[in-house]
Design a protein around this motif. Structure first.
Motif, mmCIF file in Angstrom:
data_model
loop_
_atom_site.group_PDB
_atom_site.id
_atom_site.type_symbol
_atom_site.label_atom_id
_atom_site.label_comp_id
_atom_site.label_asym_id
_atom_site.label_seq_id
_atom_site.Cartn_x
_atom_site.Cartn_y
_atom_site.Cartn_z
ATOM 1 N N THR A 50 17.545 4.671 13.949
ATOM 2 C CA THR A 50 16.531 5.714 14.096
ATOM 3 C C THR A 50 15.752 5.885 12.801
ATOM 4 N N SER A 71 13.390 3.051 12.486
ATOM 5 C CA SER A 71 12.344 2.991 13.506
ATOM 6 C C SER A 71 11.121 3.771 13.061
ATOM 7 N N GLU A 72 11.297 4.691 12.117
ATOM 8 C CA GLU A 72 10.172 5.497 11.645
ATOM 9 C C GLU A 72 9.453 4.861 10.463
ATOM 10 N N SER A 73 9.906 3.681 10.102
ATOM 11 C CA SER A 73 9.267 2.974 8.999
ATOM 12 C C SER A 73 7.975 2.315 9.464
ATOM 13 N N SER A 74 7.088 2.068 8.520
ATOM 14 C CA SER A 74 5.796 1.492 8.895
ATOM 15 C C SER A 74 5.781 -0.028 8.778
ATOM 16 N N ARG A 93 13.326 4.685 1.820
ATOM 17 C CA ARG A 93 13.929 4.791 3.145
ATOM 18 C C ARG A 93 14.984 3.700 3.316
ATOM 19 N N THR A 114 14.068 13.592 9.764
ATOM 20 C CA THR A 114 13.244 14.154 10.827
ATOM 21 C C THR A 114 14.136 14.632 11.965
ATOM 22 N N LYS A 164 14.402 13.603 14.924
ATOM 23 C CA LYS A 164 15.045 12.480 15.610
ATOM 24 C C LYS A 164 16.253 11.973 14.835
#
Length: 686
Positions: free
Chosen positions: A313, A316-319, A600, A644, A646
């Motif tokens: 998770t 998954s929020e990485s760019s 991150r 976050t 999530k």
DNA sequence: CACCCAAACTTTTTT
DNA sequence: AGTTTGGGTG
């Protein structure tokens, strides 16, 4: 570190890919090996497979990030080969070319030194030597005593290092990473020029030179083709942490990528500060004429799914990145916790309580680790552990080789090894009472005028008070330099000459002598002086615990480590300190989106070390050494921006100590009071 | 010229 | 908190 020797389908694929094919038929291979997916095992099997298929051991080049990994790999490959061959095991070939980029470069450079106009017996300087040399040069160039200050020697070195490793011009590096040094660009340029010349004069190469020289050597066609012929297969581990120069060496040596295997995990790329770039691995597939084959390993053998869900998770929020989702067969496990505590004392107490409880339940402390962003974050914990007599070992942070008395002793050895080594010469001579910079300079000048023969110093005129000690030193230097005594006795002789210096210069020489003895012990593991100095410089012990050859197996101790030093390791239970904005991510990364992504990944590395239990601890306030002139030593940790909703959903939130429903409000009141105090203090800050 | 002391100034992570 | 700089003394 899964002990299993069997392979899953993807691993098998990676092991066998291209072996036995003709060079034209084996395009480069990229293995994306997420945390805990049996990377080492796969690499070991591939090396073993190569050996078994008849590739000779000295035509396989294997590069890893640290020597620990190298030794482990070599051993594992050896076992596999022996297992498969059974009877003929004795003759099994041993891998010859295995080590870090830096050590392999050093080896190649020594081998081809003459062809590229280099002294084969060059000295390798560590970071401290380099910084000291810069310091001397800065004074010689008169870059001191100016109205506003010239950057510190460490900063100068950092700037220089980034220029070399990132292959970017000085002005760009300063502009992007050291904006407060922008007024000094011209001076820095002349300093670096002097630095390069000084290294050449003294037959020294620094860390960056090893790569830089190797890179330039690799671009000489005759030499490159010689090296290329030498190696049929090249395997590179931890490819996500290579920099442009390292990738450049590979590309120059193996332009078609044939026989090249790189293994890594972009989600664990955490060495950007050393100019490593995650782009190397992200762009690898399209670097060659024939695109690379990509194999992803996603079966995780380390953690249970709860921990992996958290990691997945988070990522998954990485760019950026390949974003390989890790899967575990172990579906059940303790859900990772996010622990709220008031301050770093409570944080320490929580950890101690949990660590001891876990030990009672059968998880020894050695199988538990406390991880943190920066070295001093464990200060408070260390105090509390010491108070309670709980043994611990700290990795990262202060290094054995940085202790000044250890540096002294090594300086003597290094000077005997390379008489031209000015930094060592000065350090050593200044240890004698009655010898300061001037006398040392004169003596060195004298030495230089006599072809650097130590014996010539016997005629050097030196003021009476220092004379006897100086002559004794000269005798030892001569003896050791000429190898007129065996290596084992050389260290003893040097230690003996050093003992009175130690007693003179340090009040606590008793404790320090222990380190000297440890160093003597360690030296016996190396065949000669050159190897000892080279290896020690290239791969210094990470903690004093690393030095003892047989760590007392009975002893149980807690592991404390920076996240960076924890790379590649795993523990049953992991506790991560100070998970708050400012640390995860670090405040220095705030403005730069790519740096933020690295932060991150750093948290990802910390998380994926855990097998069973994972505790992320978030103190409301924690101590930092004074950064600004005003304000508390305590900093209020805002919630990490990586946590976050999530992500938090993957965590169990708990408070320590346990509190009733209204306690939360009292807390925020506490915070507000302290904020008022801060603003009152700032009133006078204009 | 060596050595001692006080004052000022900066800190992530490491081959 | 540990290094670096400058000044004073012997």
């Amino acid at each position: 570190m899964s002990k299993t020797f069997s392979l899953n389908e993807q691993q098998q694929h990676a092991v066998e890919y291209g072996i036995g094919d003709t060079p034209e038929q084996r395009p480069p291979l990229l293995v994306i090996a997420g945390a805990g997916t049996g990377k080492t095992n796969t690499l070991a099997h591939r090396s073993a497979q190569l050996l078994l298929s008849g590739v000779s051991a000295d035509s396989i080049l294997l590069m890893t990030f640290a020597r620990r990994a190298a030794t482990e790999l070599a051993l594992r490959a050896q076992q596999i080969v022996e297992q498969k061959l059974k009877k003929q095991a004795k003759g099994a070939a041993r891998l010859q070319w295995i080590g870090t980029f830096h050590s392999v470069s050093a080896k190649l450079l020594r081998e081809h030194a003459v062809s590229v106009g280099l002294e084969p017996d060059f000295t390798i300087m560590d970071r401290n030597d380099s910084a000291d040399m810069l310091d001397v040069l800065r004074h010689e160039l008169g870059l001191t005593n100016t109205e506003h200050r010239f950057p510190k020697k460490k900063t100068c070195l950092d700037i220089y290092s980034r220029c070399v490793n990132a292959q970017s011009p000085l002005s760009e590096v300063v502009g992007q990473h050291f904006p407060n040094c922008q007024d000094w660009v011209d001076e820095l340029k002349s300093l670096f020029a002097a630095y390069a010349k000084s290294k050449a004069d003294q037959a020294c190469l620094d860390y960056d030179d090893l790569l830089l020289y190797c890179y330039h050597m690799a671009r000489v066609p005759q030499i490159a083709s010689k090296i290329r012929e030498q190696f049929d297969y090249v395997l590179v581990d931890e490819y996500q942490d290579t920099n442009l120069l390292q990738a450049g060496i590979l590309k120059a040596l193996f332009p078609t990528g044939s026989g090249l295997t790189v293994v890594g995990d972009d989600a664990q790329s955490i060495y950007g500060f050393r100019a490593a770039t995650v782009d190397n691995i992200l762009d690898f597939p399209n670097q060659f004429e024939t695109p690379a084959k990509v194999i992803s390993l996603k079966q995780n053998y380390r953690s249970h799914q709860g921990i992996l869900d958290l990691a997945n998770t988070l990522l998954s929020e990485s760019s950026e990145g390949f974003k390989v989702e890790l899967v575990s067969d172990t579906k059940q496990g303790v859900k990772p916790t996010l622990v709220h505590v008031d301050d770093d004392l409570k944080q320490a107490e929580y950890i101690i309580e949990r660590v001891l409880a876990a030990r009672e339940e059968g998880t020894e402390m050695k199988r538990q680790a406390v991880l943190f962003r920066t070295g001093y974050h464990s200060d408070r914990l260390e105090v509390e552990l010491t108070r309670r007599n709980i043994p611990f070992v700290k990795h990262g942070g202060l290094r054995f080789l940085e202790a000044s008395h250890v540096k002294d002793l090594l300086a003597i050895l290094r000077w005997t090894d390379n008489p031209k080594h000015k930094i060592s010469a000065f350090r050593v001579m200044k240890l004698l009472s009655g010898v300061g910079p001037k006398i040392a300079a004169n003596a060195f000048e004298h030495l230089a005028q006599h072809q650097f023969r130590f014996q010539s110093l016997e005629e050097f005129r030196i003021p009476q008070p220092a004379k006897a000690n100086f002559m004794a030193l000269v005798e030892t230097l001569t003896q050791v330099h000429n190898d007129s005594i065996a290596w084992t006795q050389q260290v003893t002789a040097v230690a003996k000459i050093y003992q009175p210096m130690l007693e003179l210069n340090y009040d606590d020489h008793f404790v320090r002598w222990g380190d000297v003895e440890q160093l003597m012990q360690l030296s016996q593991q190396f065949p000669n002086r050159e190897r000892f100095l080279t290896e020690l410089t290239l791969d210094p012990p990470q903690s004093s615990g690393d030095l003892s050859d047989n760590p007392k197996i009975d002893d149980d101790f807690l592991i404390l480590s920076t996240v960076h030093s924890a790379k590649g390791q795993e523990w049953a239970n992991v506790y991560v300190l100070n998970v708050a904005d400012g640390n995860f991510p670090n405040e220095y990364a705030a403005g730069d989106p790519r740096a933020l992504e690295e932060e991150r990944r750093l948290l990802n590395v910390a998380i994926t070390r855990a097998k069973h239990e994972l505790h992320l601890i978030q103190p409301l306030r924690y101590w930092v050494p004074e950064q600004q002139r005003f304000g508390d030593k305590h900093v209020f940790g805002a919630k990490s921006r990586f946590l976050t909703d999530k992500v938090v959903a993957c965590l169990d939130e708990v408070h320590y100590p346990k509190r009733g429903p209204n306690q939360g409000e009292i807390n925020s009141a506490n915070k507000a009071i302290a904020d008022i105090r801060q603003s009152i203090l700032r009133m006078w800050n204009n």
